[in-house]
Design an enzyme around this catalytic site. Structure first.
Site, short mmCIF file in Angstrom:
data_model
loop_
_atom_site.label_atom_id
_atom_site.label_comp_id
_atom_site.label_asym_id
_atom_site.label_seq_id
_atom_site.Cartn_x
_atom_site.Cartn_y
_atom_site.Cartn_z
N LYS A 64 1.93 -3.35 6.18
CA LYS A 64 2.26 -3.20 4.77
C LYS A 64 3.71 -2.75 4.57
O LYS A 64 4.36 -3.12 3.59
CB LYS A 64 1.29 -2.22 4.12
CG LYS A 64 -0.14 -2.74 4.00
CD LYS A 64 -0.22 -3.97 3.11
CE LYS A 64 -1.65 -4.39 2.82
NZ LYS A 64 -1.74 -5.56 1.93
N SER B 100 0.86 -1.19 0.00
CA SER B 100 0.00 0.00 0.00
C SER B 100 0.88 1.23 0.00
O SER B 100 1.98 1.23 0.59
CB SER B 100 -0.90 0.02 1.24
OG SER B 100 -1.52 1.29 1.39
N TYR C 293 -2.40 -1.36 10.05
CA TYR C 293 -2.44 -1.66 8.61
C TYR C 293 -1.17 -1.14 7.94
O TYR C 293 -0.51 -1.86 7.18
CB TYR C 293 -3.68 -1.01 7.99
CG TYR C 293 -3.75 -1.16 6.48
CD1 TYR C 293 -4.25 -2.32 5.91
CD2 TYR C 293 -3.32 -0.13 5.64
CE1 TYR C 293 -4.31 -2.46 4.53
CE2 TYR C 293 -3.37 -0.26 4.26
CZ TYR C 293 -3.87 -1.42 3.71
OH TYR C 293 -3.91 -1.56 2.34
#
Length: 257
Positions: free
Chosen positions: A166, A149, A162
């Site tokens: 990533k 991401s 998150y």
């Protein structure tokens, strides 16, 4: 072989985790369009069966396998099933991942949510890559594509687990590429920018009519949010001979962000 021929994936078998919707669905169709037979893996049987049917309608072989990619043993079983039913495994796309769409600071984060995010976005990438690379090593070739991401490149308040997971995926991509190069296995990643998946829409608390304005708010230079179809060409490139001298790298596809 012509330049365009190097992008073709004829006679290859590709696996896409989280392939029932969103970015994963777009990647699955892109790989099939490039000539690959595709295996879609997810917990949502009805969704992956539909994607597999659509791929067959494109003239490719397709297989839908229901599995929780956070289950280490099950991931290895998936690879064995792919080999048994499809005859080979050339490309593994670690796409499954995400969050619950809830904004939280690290101070507010429950332990169970931390564990979930790490298991989904990092552990599952490792287990998938490990299972696939063991098969690819025997053949002396293969590609692994991890979906990261753009948030891995910056601070992301209220979305920390998150982002952290990533970021780890991108370092894992580099390390795994170095470890597997001698076996003819290439490992790369794609870092998508803002694409309005279900979790994305929930996180930003917006409706479809608000999406064009959100692209402006987020400062996307090309003036629009992404589409799952924007990610598929990058994955096709990384899975194909067109990128045969590329490994350990992350491609950012984010409208200029």
């Amino acid at each position: 072989m012509s330049l365009l021929d190097r992008f073709k994936l004829d006679n290859q078998v590709a696996v896409v985790t989280g392939g029932g919707k969103g970015i994963g669905e777009g990647i699955a169709y892109g790989l099939a369009d490039a000539g690959a037979d595709v295996v879609v893996v997810s917990r949502t049987t009805d969704q992956i069966e539909q994607v597999a049917d659509n791929i067959r309608a494109m003239g490719r072989n397709a297989l839908a396998i229901t599995a929780d990619i956070m289950d280490y043993t099950r991931v290895h079983e998936v690879v064995a099933e792919v080999e048994a039913k499809m005859g080979r495994l050339d490309c593994w796309v670690n796409n499954a991942g995400g969050g619950d769409g809830v904004q939280r600071t690290f101070m507010e984060l429950p332990e169970e949510q931390w564990n979930y995010q790490i298991d989904l976005n990092l552990k599952a990438v490792w287990s998938g890559a490990q299972a696939a690379s063991k098969v690819m090593k025997e053949r002396g070739s293969g590609t692994i594509v991890n979906i990261s991401s753009i948030l891995s490149h910056t601070a992301a308040p209220s979305n920390g687990p998150y982002t952290l997971s990533k970021t780890a995926v991108e370092n894992f991509t580099q390390t795994l590429a170095a470890e597997l190069a001698e076996f003819g296995i290439r490992v790369n990643a794609v870092a998508p920018g803002p694409i309005p998946t279900e979790v994305f829409v929930k996180f930003f608390e917006v409706e479809e009519k608000d999406l064009p304005e959100l692209a402006v708010t987020l400062g996307v230079p090309l003036g629009r949010l992404g589409d799952p179809r924007d990610i598929a060409p990058a994955v096709v490139y990384l899975a194909s001979d067109a990128s045969s001298w590329m490994t350990g790298k992350t491609m950012t596809i984010a409208g200029g962000l």
